[in-house]
Design an enzyme around this catalytic site. Sequence first.
Site, mmCIF file in Angstrom:
data_model
loop_
_atom_site.group_PDB
_atom_site.id
_atom_site.type_symbol
_atom_site.label_atom_id
_atom_site.label_comp_id
_atom_site.label_asym_id
_atom_site.label_seq_id
_atom_site.Cartn_x
_atom_site.Cartn_y
_atom_site.Cartn_z
ATOM 1 N N LYS A 109 -1.398 0.998 10.668
ATOM 2 C CA LYS A 109 -2.278 0.738 11.804
ATOM 3 C C LYS A 109 -1.351 0.435 12.979
ATOM 4 O O LYS A 109 -0.240 -0.037 12.792
ATOM 5 C CB LYS A 109 -3.172 -0.484 11.543
ATOM 6 N N ARG B 9 -1.180 -2.824 -6.832
ATOM 7 C CA ARG B 9 -1.390 -3.837 -5.797
ATOM 8 C C ARG B 9 -2.290 -4.962 -6.327
ATOM 9 O O ARG B 9 -2.003 -6.146 -6.139
ATOM 10 C CB ARG B 9 -2.012 -3.180 -4.562
ATOM 11 N N HIS C 100 -2.975 1.583 -5.920
ATOM 12 C CA HIS C 100 -3.715 0.369 -5.599
ATOM 13 C C HIS C 100 -3.932 -0.497 -6.839
ATOM 14 O O HIS C 100 -4.117 -1.716 -6.715
ATOM 15 C CB HIS C 100 -5.062 0.721 -4.956
ATOM 16 N N TYR D 276 -3.067 -12.303 11.132
ATOM 17 C CA TYR D 276 -2.574 -11.229 10.263
ATOM 18 C C TYR D 276 -1.064 -11.042 10.372
ATOM 19 O O TYR D 276 -0.376 -10.873 9.375
ATOM 20 C CB TYR D 276 -3.296 -9.943 10.656
ATOM 21 N N ARG E 285 0.846 -1.186 0.000
ATOM 22 C CA ARG E 285 0.000 0.000 0.000
ATOM 23 C C ARG E 285 0.883 1.239 0.000
ATOM 24 O O ARG E 285 2.038 1.199 0.434
ATOM 25 C CB ARG E 285 -0.898 0.018 1.233
ATOM 26 N N HIS F 291 -3.395 -9.046 3.991
ATOM 27 C CA HIS F 291 -4.839 -8.900 4.159
ATOM 28 C C HIS F 291 -5.256 -9.197 5.585
ATOM 29 O O HIS F 291 -4.742 -10.115 6.217
ATOM 30 C CB HIS F 291 -5.581 -9.857 3.213
#
Length: 334
Positions: free
Chosen positions: A209, A282, A279, A314, A184, A305
Site C-alpha cells: 500500500k 502467517r 497466508h 499502523y 504477506r 495489522h
Amino acid sequence: MRSVGITQGENRFLRRGIQWLRFLGWLDEPEQEHHAHHGEVAIFEKWLRQERGLSTATIQDYCGAADRFFFWLAGKGTPLDAVQITDIDDAVAAEHRRGAWSRRTIHDYAQRLRPFFLFAEARGWCRAGLAAGIMAPRFMVDQIVPKGTKRDDVLRLLASVQGDRPVDKRQRAILMLFVTYGLRAGEVVGLRLDDLDWENEVIRVRCPKPGRTHVWPLSPDVGNAILRYIREARPTGLGRSLFVTSHAPIRPVGRKTLGKIVRDRLAGISVVSGRRGTHALRHAAAQHLLDQGMSMKVIGDFLGHRDPSSTTMYAKVNLAALREVAAFDLEGLA
C-alpha cells in the site's frame, strides 16, 4: 508403444520455452476475452494506478470484480448507463447460489464493486447513488477463526529445506520470513537488498500500500538464512530485488511463485488438505506468538495489522517490544 500424453519433463520444457518466448516478446498469445465495458474498466485501472497509487494486487482485485460483474451483466443485455442496484444485488446473489465461494469471498466481491461504481458515477457512466446502495452480505471478522499450519508441520516444513541446492537455500530464506514474521506474500516479493540493515540488525518491509514501510528486528536465524542465500545461491548483476527466480528467464519472484513454493513444500511433507498458501504460515506465526503469551497489541504490531483494535498507529511500532518477539526461542525452526 509410447503413450500419447507428454511426460512431466516434457511439460516442464514446454513451460520454460513459453516463458522465454514471452520474455523475448516473440510469443503470439491469443487475446483475452473482453466484455462490452472493457474500455471503461481499463480507464478505471489506469486511474487506480496513476492517481491512487494502489498496489498491483489491489488493482487486480477491483478490476477483476468489475470484469466479473460485466461478464454476468452481458447475459442480461443491460448497458452500464441502465444498470440498477437490483442488477448488482442479483450479480452478488448469483455467486451465492453458485456455491463455489465462501461468505467472506462473496462479501469481498460486493465491496470491490463499490470503487468502480463510485468512479463510474463521477464520470456520468451510470446512475448516481449505485455505489452507496451496494450492500455486501454480512460477514463478521471473528466469525471464522483463521486456520494456520500446525506447529509440527511448520517444523517439518523448514526441515525439508535444509539441503545445499541453490533452490533449497532460496526457499529456506523465504519460508523463514513467512514463519518467523508472518509476512504477506506481497511484502516478501517487495524486499530488496537495500532493505537489510546488517549493521543495525533490522529489516525494512514495505506494505503493498502506498506510503507504509515497517521496520522489524532481524533475528539471527532469519538473517543467517538470507545471508547464505545471497552469498551462495542468488545470481549477481540482476538488479536489487532480494529474491529472484531459479530458472531462466531470471527475474524477481512473484506472489504466485511464493504460493507455489509453500504448497509444493507442504505437499512434499504430506500436508495436502486445509489452507496451504502463504497466508496459512502467517496465521501460524500469529498463533505461535499468542501461545507464547504475547499480547494482541504486540502481535498486531508485529504482523502489521491495520485494524485499530490491534494497533492504533499502523506505522509506529515499539521496536523494543518486537525485539522480545524476535528473540523468542524458535523451537527447532533454526
